[in-house]
Design an enzyme around this catalytic site. Structure first.
Site, PDB file in Angstrom:
ATOM      1  N   ASN A   8      31.626  53.858  43.927  1.00 32.43           N
ATOM      2  CA  ASN A   8      33.023  53.703  44.511  1.00 32.43           C
ATOM      3  C   ASN A   8      33.525  54.887  45.155  1.00 32.43           C
ATOM      4  OD1 ASN A   8      35.831  53.540  44.494  1.00 32.43           O
ATOM      5  ND2 ASN A   8      36.228  53.017  42.328  1.00 32.43           N
ATOM      6  N   ARG A  71      32.115  49.369  45.962  1.00 29.77           N
ATOM      7  CA  ARG A  71      33.271  49.028  46.443  1.00 29.77           C
ATOM      8  C   ARG A  71      33.287  49.345  48.028  1.00 29.77           C
ATOM      9  NH1 ARG A  71      38.624  53.113  46.100  1.00 29.77           N
ATOM     10  NH2 ARG A  71      40.087  51.452  46.741  1.00 29.77           N
ATOM     11  N   HIS A 160      43.241  47.619  46.498  1.00 29.42           N
ATOM     12  CA  HIS A 160      43.276  47.827  45.239  1.00 29.42           C
ATOM     13  C   HIS A 160      43.233  46.289  44.728  1.00 29.42           C
ATOM     14  CE1 HIS A 160      45.978  51.566  45.621  1.00 29.42           C
ATOM     15  NE2 HIS A 160      44.744  52.040  45.529  1.00 29.42           N
TER      16      HIS A 160
HETATM   17  C1  LIG Z   1      42.697  51.462  49.515  1.00 27.14           C
HETATM   18  C2  LIG Z   1      43.286  52.736  48.634  1.00 27.14           C
HETATM   19  O1  LIG Z   1      44.351  53.231  48.924  1.00 27.14           O
HETATM   20  O2  LIG Z   1      42.269  53.461  47.766  1.00 27.14           O
HETATM   21  P1  LIG Z   1      42.671  54.717  46.880  1.00 27.14           P
HETATM   22  O3  LIG Z   1      43.702  54.272  46.112  1.00 27.14           O
HETATM   23  O4  LIG Z   1      41.411  54.922  46.159  1.00 27.14           O
HETATM   24  O5  LIG Z   1      42.940  55.738  47.937  1.00 27.14           O
HETATM   25 MG   LIG Z   2      41.931  54.772  42.866  1.00 29.49          MG
END
Ligand SMILES: CC(=O)OP(=O)(O)O
Ligand SMILES: [Mg+2]
Ligand SMILES: Nc1ncnc2c1ncn2[C@@H]1O[C@H](COP(=O)(O)OP(=O)(O)O)[C@@H](O)[C@H]1O
Length: 380
Positions: A8, A71, A160
């Site tokens: 990830n 991811r 998310h």
């Molecule tokens: C897409 C995104 O905002 O991911 P992160 O919250 O991990 O920065």
């Molecule tokens: Mg996160």
């Protein structure tokens, strides 16, 4: 063949977890942080992957590795679910870089590194955007010229999604119902933050847009803003589009308002009476409350509001602040339940509440591992 390695990667970190899918045990996990920052010791994501491979030495058994799950932040409107990676999929992820310049290049670097480290192991991409591919057209369409929408792909995608999907399923289970029977609002409040309106198990609206900049106030991102601000700053200060984009993504949000992107610092400073921190907290919570109001209207009936991610799971101040004044809509927290610290899934609404308010620790890694095995047709 019961192990799955999950990678990830964020814009400046790599989280990894090696999971034994028979008993869902963590065989190894960790985070490589501050990639590419002057204070960090890891130059880029390729070097970060070497650190991960080093940490897995002796714990990862290649003959038992069923899949590597990645991811991937932006899947555009092409990827609606988890996808087995081949050269063509890599090309598609590369083509989406203009829409996600902070995230997709890092994701791609890790995919390439993992493909060369584990050439015989299937690799699966799990997209942040996939869960939101069920948004109706009127929720994802921006009112802008046709060429921007069709030729340049300017629309709301949402992010998310892996977390919203996992949390909404867990929340339905807490209510003792199937996901298809439940409407809910999921609040993913981490460093990045977004809200998702889930109707009968499907995402029908979400606060992040074409990129992960829109919506809530975040650690370092502004969230919603009059789109005229960028052009105004460009004209007034002579800054480039690149510089303004960097500022709105990396030097705004809580960091700009209160001097720290960590909610713990902001909370402590506000409790000491520091005015900037008080304001930051109020702006942060008020933005969440406005989205809850909007999604109550979008959903009509809401059975649950679920808090998740670093801030949502740990900050009683934010949870209470976000729901302040919503009592007449049947949404409130029990001060005692809300104040209890726990790592478990739990109710924080009063026992008489119409709408369940829940804290559901997210687990993007286990969700990615499950989806990776689903693609391969294997049962976990
Ligand atoms: C897409 C995104 O905002 O991911 P992160 O919250 O991990 O920065
Ligand atoms: Mg996160
Ligand atoms: N006890 C806590 N109280 C308030 N905020 C917390 C607490 N613990 C963690 N956080 C917040 O959670 C954020 C990180 O959330 P997380 O979901 O791990 O983010 P990401 O996955 O985006 O890196 C931190 O920036 C911090 O502000």
């Amino acid at each position: 063949m019961n192990q799955v390695l999950v990678l990830n990667s964020g814009s400046s970190s790599i989280k990894y977890r090696l999971i034994d899918m028979d008993d869902r045990a963590r065989l190894a996990d960790g985070t490589v942080e501050r990639i590419g920052e002057s204070a960090g010791s890891v130059a880029d994501h390729a070097a970060g992957m070497d650190v991960v491979l080093g940490a897995l030495k002796g714990r990862l058994d290649r003959s038992r590795l069923a899949a590597v799950g990645h991811r991937v932040v932006h899947g555009g409107d092409r990827f609606r679910g988890p996808t087995l990676i081949d050269d063509e999929v890599c090309d598609a992820i590369r083509e989406l870089i203009p829409l996600a310049p902070l995230h997709n290049p890092a994701n791609l670097t890790l995919i390439e590194a993992a493909r060369s480290a584990f050439p015989d192991t299937p690799q699966v991409a799990v997209f942040d955007t996939a869960f939101h591919q069920t948004l109706p057209d009127y929720a994802y369409t921006y009112a802008i010229p046709k060429e921007w929408r069709t030729d340049l792909g300017v629309r709301r995608y949402g992010f998310h999604g892996t977390s919203h999907q996992y949390v909404s399923r867990r929340a339905a289970a807490m209510l003792g119902r199937e996901p298809e029977e439940v409407n809910m609002i999921v609040l993913h409040l981490g460093n990045g933050a977004s809200v998702c309106a889930v109707r009968e198990g499907k995402s029908v609206d979400t606060s992040m847009g074409m990129t992960p900049l829109e919506g809530l106030v975040m650690g370092t991102r502004s969230g919603d803003l009059d789109p005229a601000v960028s052009a105004y700053i460009a004209r007034q200060s002579g800054q480039s589009a690149e510089q303004i984009d960097q500022t709105l993504n990396k030097a705004s949000g809580l960091l700009a308002l209160a001097g720290s992107n960590d909610m713990r610092d902001v909370d402590t400073a506000a409790a000491k009476g520091e005015e900037a921190a008080r304001l930051a907290l109020d702006v942060y919570c008020y933005r969440i409350r406005k989205y809850i109001g909007a999604y109550l209207a979008a959903l009509g009936r809401v059975d649950a509001v679920a808090f998740t991610a670093g801030v949502g799971e740990n900050s009683a101040t934010v949870r209470a602040g976000a729901l302040l004044g919503l009592e007449h809509l049947g949404i409130s927290v029990s001060p005692k339940r809300n104040a209890q610290e726990s790592k478990q899934e739990r109710y924080i609404s009063p026992y008489w509440a119409q709408t369940a308010v829940l804290v559901v620790p997210t687990d993007e890694e286990i969700e990615i591992a499950d989806q990776a095995l689903q693609v391969l047709g294997a049962q976990p």
